[in-house]
Scaffold this active site. Structure first.
Site, mmCIF file in Angstrom:
data_model
loop_
_atom_site.group_PDB
_atom_site.id
_atom_site.type_symbol
_atom_site.label_atom_id
_atom_site.label_comp_id
_atom_site.label_asym_id
_atom_site.label_seq_id
_atom_site.Cartn_x
_atom_site.Cartn_y
_atom_site.Cartn_z
ATOM 1 N N GLY A 178 11.654 40.596 -26.546
ATOM 2 C CA GLY A 178 11.774 41.005 -25.157
ATOM 3 C C GLY A 178 13.048 40.434 -24.593
ATOM 4 O O GLY A 178 14.062 40.311 -25.286
ATOM 5 N N CYS A 179 13.014 40.047 -23.341
ATOM 6 C CA CYS A 179 14.190 39.492 -22.676
ATOM 7 C C CYS A 179 14.602 38.177 -23.338
ATOM 8 O O CYS A 179 13.775 37.301 -23.575
ATOM 9 C CB CYS A 179 13.888 39.259 -21.197
ATOM 10 S SG CYS A 179 15.271 38.548 -20.308
#
Length: 183
Positions: free
Chosen positions: A14-15
């Site tokens: 993800g981020c």
């Protein structure tokens, strides 16, 4: 003083702000750099380009660690339990191939270990693990504003609502693997 024999891990979950904050708390970690890898377009990608989802890159971190302190396998277990490896191209509100769960291996030994860890973790999840295991191509360091994001922006909403719960989970599940200053 003898020099350390350091190794590297490159993963996306993800981020990159989340996974960078997590690995910065783990003992044996020398450096964590946010960046991009796995893309198919030429040139050096920018954050804006990667966020468009058009470059094929994933947001990743490249972790330099001391294998005499923590193993590659232990780092992968921390990685697998720090995000949802069963959601394809998504982590919470972050959606797109740039947020995919991915392990970019540096050599065949890392590949073999990654495949074993993914298989061993599978029974702990209700849905199948979709984490990609691929060879590391080119790693591009992200812009300076994305380095040490959590440490520099703890009062931001994203840090409070997304990163802090992940760090709490890390501290609960892996307290024995954390730097003394974190515990």
């Amino acid at each position: 003083m003898a020099s350390k024999n350091l190794d590297q891990l490159t993963v996306g979950a993800g981020c990159f702000w989340c996974i960078e904050a997590i690995f910065n708390e783990v003992k044996g970690i020398e450096k964590v750099v946010s960046g991009y890898s796995g893309g198919t377009v030429p040139g050096t990608p920018t954050y804006r380009e990667v966020c468009s989802g058009l470059t094929g890159h994933a947001e990743v971190v490249q972790v330099t660690f001391d294998p005499a302190v923590i193993s590659y396998e232990d780092l992968l277990v921390i990685f697998m339990t720090s995000h949802d490896p069963t959601t394809l191209n998504r982590q919470e509100a972050d959606v797109g191939t740039q947020y995919r769960s991915v392990i970019f291996y540096h050599d065949e030994i890392q590949k073999d270990i990654a495949e074993v860890v993914v298989k061993e973790m599978s029974p702990y999840y209700e849905s199948p693990i979709v984490t990609e295991v691929s060879p590391l191509g080119k790693f591009f360091e992200a812009e300076a504003a994305h380095q040490n994001y959590y440490a520099n922006n703890q009062s931001q909403g994203y840090c409070s609502f997304v990163i802090n719960p992940k760090l709490a989970k890390l501290r609960k599940l892996h307290a024995d693997k954390l730097k003394p200053s974190v515990i």
